[in-house]
Design a protein around this motif. Structure first.
Motif, PDB file in Angstrom:
ATOM      1  N   GLY A   1       0.816  -1.206   0.000  1.00  0.00           N
ATOM      2  CA  GLY A   1       0.000   0.000   0.000  1.00  0.00           C
ATOM      3  C   GLY A   1       0.850   1.256   0.000  1.00  0.00           C
ATOM      4  N   TRP A   2       0.240   2.331  -0.405  1.00  0.00           N
ATOM      5  CA  TRP A   2       0.832   3.669  -0.323  1.00  0.00           C
ATOM      6  C   TRP A   2      -0.095   4.535   0.535  1.00  0.00           C
ATOM      7  CZ3 TRP A   2       5.565   5.172  -1.895  1.00  0.00           C
ATOM      8  CH2 TRP A   2       6.229   4.399  -2.858  1.00  0.00           C
ATOM      9  N   PHE A   3       0.527   5.291   1.425  1.00  0.00           N
ATOM     10  CA  PHE A   3      -0.174   6.249   2.274  1.00  0.00           C
ATOM     11  C   PHE A   3       0.545   7.583   2.162  1.00  0.00           C
ATOM     12  CE2 PHE A   3      -3.084   3.589   4.816  1.00  0.00           C
ATOM     13  CZ  PHE A   3      -2.653   2.339   4.415  1.00  0.00           C
TER      14      PHE A   3
ATOM     15  N   GLU B   1      -3.589  13.808   9.484  1.00  0.00           N
ATOM     16  CA  GLU B   1      -3.327  12.410   9.756  1.00  0.00           C
ATOM     17  C   GLU B   1      -2.892  11.692   8.486  1.00  0.00           C
ATOM     18  OE1 GLU B   1      -6.501  11.702  13.444  1.00  0.00           O
ATOM     19  OE2 GLU B   1      -6.698  10.599  11.564  1.00  0.00           O
ATOM     20  N   ARG B   2      -2.211  10.574   8.683  1.00  0.00           N
ATOM     21  CA  ARG B   2      -1.815   9.746   7.553  1.00  0.00           C
ATOM     22  C   ARG B   2      -3.065   9.185   6.897  1.00  0.00           C
ATOM     23  NH1 ARG B   2       3.177   5.722   8.408  1.00  0.00           N
ATOM     24  NH2 ARG B   2       3.870   7.681   9.320  1.00  0.00           N
ATOM     25  N   GLU B   3      -3.104   9.233   5.557  1.00  0.00           N
ATOM     26  CA  GLU B   3      -4.280   8.750   4.853  1.00  0.00           C
ATOM     27  C   GLU B   3      -3.903   7.740   3.778  1.00  0.00           C
ATOM     28  OE1 GLU B   3      -6.404  11.735   2.680  1.00  0.00           O
ATOM     29  OE2 GLU B   3      -4.680  12.319   1.455  1.00  0.00           O
ATOM     30  N   PHE B   4      -4.843   6.871   3.523  1.00  0.00           N
ATOM     31  CA  PHE B   4      -4.677   5.846   2.495  1.00  0.00           C
ATOM     32  C   PHE B   4      -4.659   6.482   1.115  1.00  0.00           C
ATOM     33  CE2 PHE B   4      -5.176   1.956   0.284  1.00  0.00           C
ATOM     34  CZ  PHE B   4      -6.164   2.131  -0.670  1.00  0.00           C
ATOM     35  N   VAL B   5      -3.789   5.952   0.256  1.00  0.00           N
ATOM     36  CA  VAL B   5      -3.731   6.413  -1.130  1.00  0.00           C
ATOM     37  C   VAL B   5      -4.103   5.276  -2.086  1.00  0.00           C
ATOM     38  CG1 VAL B   5      -2.268   7.326  -2.970  1.00  0.00           C
ATOM     39  CG2 VAL B   5      -1.989   8.155  -0.623  1.00  0.00           C
ATOM     40  N   ALA B   6      -3.414   4.145  -1.962  1.00  0.00           N
ATOM     41  CA  ALA B   6      -3.653   3.045  -2.891  1.00  0.00           C
ATOM     42  C   ALA B   6      -3.149   1.740  -2.285  1.00  0.00           C
ATOM     43  CB  ALA B   6      -2.960   3.296  -4.224  1.00  0.00           C
ATOM     44  N   SER B   7      -3.750   0.648  -2.768  1.00  0.00           N
ATOM     45  CA  SER B   7      -3.332  -0.682  -2.341  1.00  0.00           C
ATOM     46  C   SER B   7      -3.357  -1.618  -3.539  1.00  0.00           C
ATOM     47  CB  SER B   7      -4.280  -1.201  -1.249  1.00  0.00           C
ATOM     48  OG  SER B   7      -3.950  -2.519  -0.859  1.00  0.00           O
ATOM     49  N   ILE B   8      -2.483  -2.622  -3.507  1.00  0.00           N
ATOM     50  CA  ILE B   8      -2.439  -3.607  -4.578  1.00  0.00           C
ATOM     51  C   ILE B   8      -2.290  -4.991  -3.962  1.00  0.00           C
ATOM     52  CG2 ILE B   8       0.065  -3.345  -4.905  1.00  0.00           C
ATOM     53  CD1 ILE B   8      -0.482  -3.767  -7.945  1.00  0.00           C
TER      54      ILE B   8
ATOM     55  N   THR C   1       0.464  17.240  -1.971  1.00  0.00           N
ATOM     56  CA  THR C   1       1.701  17.436  -1.226  1.00  0.00           C
ATOM     57  C   THR C   1       1.690  16.676   0.085  1.00  0.00           C
ATOM     58  OG1 THR C   1       2.147  19.606  -2.198  1.00  0.00           O
ATOM     59  CG2 THR C   1       3.102  19.176  -0.034  1.00  0.00           C
ATOM     60  N   GLY C   2       2.824  16.053   0.404  1.00  0.00           N
ATOM     61  CA  GLY C   2       2.939  15.327   1.661  1.00  0.00           C
ATOM     62  C   GLY C   2       4.086  14.350   1.610  1.00  0.00           C
ATOM     63  N   VAL C   3       4.262  13.650   2.711  1.00  0.00           N
ATOM     64  CA  VAL C   3       5.226  12.560   2.760  1.00  0.00           C
ATOM     65  C   VAL C   3       4.488  11.278   2.380  1.00  0.00           C
ATOM     66  CG1 VAL C   3       6.828  11.246   4.178  1.00  0.00           C
ATOM     67  CG2 VAL C   3       6.561  13.710   4.557  1.00  0.00           C
ATOM     68  N   TYR C   4       5.043  10.571   1.420  1.00  0.00           N
ATOM     69  CA  TYR C   4       4.418   9.347   0.926  1.00  0.00           C
ATOM     70  C   TYR C   4       5.164   8.143   1.497  1.00  0.00           C
ATOM     71  CZ  TYR C   4       1.348  11.801  -2.264  1.00  0.00           C
ATOM     72  OH  TYR C   4       0.356  12.602  -2.784  1.00  0.00           O
TER      73      TYR C   4
ATOM     74  N   ARG D   1      -6.602   0.244   5.477  1.00  0.00           N
ATOM     75  CA  ARG D   1      -6.412   0.848   6.785  1.00  0.00           C
ATOM     76  C   ARG D   1      -4.972   0.697   7.237  1.00  0.00           C
ATOM     77  NH1 ARG D   1     -10.276  -1.979  10.687  1.00  0.00           N
ATOM     78  NH2 ARG D   1      -9.450  -0.435  12.126  1.00  0.00           N
ATOM     79  N   ALA D   2      -4.364   1.792   7.683  1.00  0.00           N
ATOM     80  CA  ALA D   2      -2.960   1.797   8.075  1.00  0.00           C
ATOM     81  C   ALA D   2      -2.679   0.806   9.194  1.00  0.00           C
ATOM     82  CB  ALA D   2      -2.550   3.201   8.496  1.00  0.00           C
TER      83      ALA D   2
END
Length: 127
Positions: free
Chosen positions: A35-37, A44-51, A91-94, A110-111
């Motif tokens: 996953g990428w967050f 807060e850290r948020e979900f971006v994508a999952s594989i 923008t953010g830390v990935y 979910r993280a």
């Protein structure tokens, strides 16, 4: 020792593209959902994508659908995030993350369900 190392971040103008990579070591990569967050300043850290392990299934946060693409190369133990049409809101830390799963087509959004995390790579999109 499991390591996830992200790369490919940087400064880009709005409308531009970046491709993030996350190289994994110390684990059997094809047994892990990836996953990428991201985390923006003050948020807060948020979900971006999952594989899924099989690459058959993917999931995206609504704001990135149609712009971002997650992929993986199990032979290289690497997961990618192609980001197009970037906006300042991206923008953010990935961070990339890995979660062991028995199911070939499982996804995780979910993280808290992820086992391992990278240190992150900064993405800054200027307007």
């Amino acid at each position: 020792q499991v390591q996830l190392v992200e790369s490919g971040g940087g400064l880009v103008q709005a409308g531009g593209s970046l491709r993030l990579s996350c190289a994994a070591s110390g684990l059997t990569f094809n047994r892990f959902v990836m996953g990428w967050f991201r985390q923006a300043p003050g948020k807060e850290r948020e979900f971006v994508a999952s594989i899924s392990r099989s690459s058959v299934m993917t999931s995206y946060e609504d704001s990135v659908k149609g712009r971002f693409t997650i992929s993986r190369d199990n032979t290289k133990s690497t997961v990618y995030l192609q980001m197009n049409s970037l906006t300042p809101e991206d923008t953010g830390v990935y961070y990339c993350a890995a979660a062991v799963d028995m199911a070939m087509h499982a996804l995780r959004t979910r993280a808290v369900l992820y086992d391992y995390w990278g240190q992150g790579t900064q993405v800054t999109v200027s307007s």
